[in-house]
Design a protein around this motif. Structure first.
Motif, PDB file in Angstrom:
ATOM      1  N   PHE A  25       0.824  -1.203   0.000  1.00  0.00           N
ATOM      2  CA  PHE A  25       0.000   0.000   0.000  1.00  0.00           C
ATOM      3  C   PHE A  25       0.859   1.255   0.000  1.00  0.00           C
ATOM      4  O   PHE A  25       2.061   1.222   0.288  1.00  0.00           O
ATOM      5  CB  PHE A  25      -0.901   0.021   1.236  1.00  0.00           C
ATOM      6  N   THR A  63      -1.591  -2.020  -6.321  1.00  0.00           N
ATOM      7  CA  THR A  63      -2.129  -2.070  -4.954  1.00  0.00           C
ATOM      8  C   THR A  63      -1.966  -0.724  -4.266  1.00  0.00           C
ATOM      9  O   THR A  63      -2.832  -0.290  -3.501  1.00  0.00           O
ATOM     10  CB  THR A  63      -1.393  -3.155  -4.139  1.00  0.00           C
ATOM     11  N   GLY A 243      -1.200  -8.266  -3.434  1.00  0.00           N
ATOM     12  CA  GLY A 243      -1.702  -7.042  -2.841  1.00  0.00           C
ATOM     13  C   GLY A 243      -2.454  -7.317  -1.553  1.00  0.00           C
ATOM     14  O   GLY A 243      -2.238  -6.646  -0.539  1.00  0.00           O
ATOM     15  N   SER A 246      -0.780  -7.230   1.820  1.00  0.00           N
ATOM     16  CA  SER A 246      -0.634  -5.968   2.536  1.00  0.00           C
ATOM     17  C   SER A 246      -1.629  -5.852   3.679  1.00  0.00           C
ATOM     18  O   SER A 246      -1.346  -5.241   4.705  1.00  0.00           O
ATOM     19  CB  SER A 246      -0.847  -4.778   1.579  1.00  0.00           C
ATOM     20  N   LEU A 291      -8.407  -2.661  -3.349  1.00  0.00           N
ATOM     21  CA  LEU A 291      -7.810  -2.902  -2.037  1.00  0.00           C
ATOM     22  C   LEU A 291      -7.601  -1.613  -1.243  1.00  0.00           C
ATOM     23  O   LEU A 291      -7.316  -1.672  -0.038  1.00  0.00           O
ATOM     24  CB  LEU A 291      -6.473  -3.630  -2.203  1.00  0.00           C
ATOM     25  N   LYS A 295      -6.953  -0.441   2.815  1.00  0.00           N
ATOM     26  CA  LYS A 295      -5.926   0.514   3.234  1.00  0.00           C
ATOM     27  C   LYS A 295      -6.513   1.517   4.221  1.00  0.00           C
ATOM     28  O   LYS A 295      -5.898   1.827   5.254  1.00  0.00           O
ATOM     29  CB  LYS A 295      -5.342   1.248   2.011  1.00  0.00           C
TER      30      LYS A 295
END
Length: 353
Positions: A25, A63, A243, A246, A291, A295
């Protein structure tokens, strides 16, 4: 002089390329219309991933909305990541053909001089969606050459959701057989159809010396199970760049340990939990998940040019709460609470207890 880790990658890509890489991220701060990288938060996030056990960290991937960054924004991100205390975790970066040969030469030299070992190159966004293999290879060639000339190991990358079209084995083979091809160590594949993408790369015997890296997470278990079948010595031919790792670091580490044990029942069950979270961030099942919603849940900010809405992040939490296996729920909640101070810390801490 060749850097030791790069030298080992070039000598034995299948044996030495990391089993799993986190596509990272991009912690952000500031306001619209364009937010900025939160450098202190980026350092803290990458260091926590490394401390948790991440083997390699990919900077500049979609990502983290790397495809939306300017060249100067990418430079900043690459340098911030290079300054982290990450133990033995490998740094990997992504170069974009559409930035042009000069920019990519500058970026490749920056990467090589700041501790990165591998640069990946995908088809450029400036290609026609109907471009043939020769045109795709020629589009990617200057960036591949820039990375090779800087002394980096090189990866090729298919991600049609970003590029607008896939990289096919025939195009990859043209690059592998070019003068810079001796530095190519891996091919990453992020496509929704496993049979027409990852499996085709595994079947191409002229690419049999390269690591094939699965990037579409719902296919992870199948790729890792297929990998040894496509190596004469039975080695693990497939790796993972993720991704979702993360946001799910502890779940992925658990899953990879199950792979090592050959416990495919557990691999499948653990992957299903991640897939349910993945689907909670998809608006279209044919497209990769957004995604950036996770985050925000982690306390790493909003998208570069957008905002995560309450219904979007609530959907993620709703799926997390309803996961049928308590152990999956705990590992995923701990992962989403990696920073320990996000806006949903209290609820995640309770779910992860």
């Amino acid at each position: 002089m060749e850097q030791p880790r790069r030298e080992s990658l070039l000598h034995d890509p299948i044996g030495q390329y990391p089993t799993a890489t986190v596509a990272c991220f991009d912690p952000t701060c500031g306001e619209l219309p364009r937010r900025r990288l939160d450098a202190p938060r980026t350092v803290a996030f990458l260091e926590k991933l490394a401390a948790a056990g991440a083997e390699a960290l990919l900077i500049g991937a979609s990502t983290g909305q790397g495809h939306l960054r300017t060249v100067e924004e990418l430079k900043e991100w690459f340098l911030v990541a290079a300054a982290t205390r990450r133990g033995n975790a490998m740094l990997v970066a992504l170069l974009r053909p559409e930035d042009g040969p000069q920019a990519n030469r500058e970026l490749a030299r920056l990467l090589a001089g700041h501790g990165y070992d591998v640069a990946f190159v995908r088809p450029g966004c400036d290609l026609s969606s109907s471009a043939e293999d020769t045109a795709v290879a020629e589009n990617m060639r200057p960036a591949v050459e820039a990375a090779a000339e800087a002394g980096l190991a090189v990866g090729l990358y298919s991600i049609p959701d970003v590029s607008g079209m896939p990289l096919r084995p025939a195009a990859a083979l043209k690059l592998v057989q070019s003068p810079a091809g001796q530095r190519i160590v891996a091919i990453k594949v992020t496509e929704a159809d496993y049979d027409s993408s990852t499996l085709e790369f595994l079947r191409e015997e002229r690419l049999a010396h390269l690591k094939i890296v699965q990037g579409w997470d719902p296919h992870l278990a199948r790729a890792l199970r297929d990998g040894p079948r496509f190596d004469p010595q039975g080695r693990q031919r497939c790796g993972v760049t993720s991704g979702p790792m993360s946001l799910a670091i502890y779940q992925y580490l658990h899953l990879l340990k199950a792979v090592e044990r050959g416990d495919w029942t557990e691999v499948t069950a653990a992957q299903e939990a991640v897939t349910q979270l993945f689907a909670a961030m998809q608006d279209d099942p044919r497209r990769f998940a957004d995604l950036q919603r996770a985050k925000f849940v982690m306390g790493l900010g909003h998208p570069l040019t957008g905002t995560v809405t309450e219904p979007q992040w609530q959907r993620v939490l709703s799926v997390l709460r309803q996961l049928p296996r308590p152990a999956d729920r705990r590992r995923l909640a701990r992962s989403l609470d990696l920073m320990g101070d996000g806006p949903l810390h209290e609820e995640l801490a309770a779910l992860g207890a």
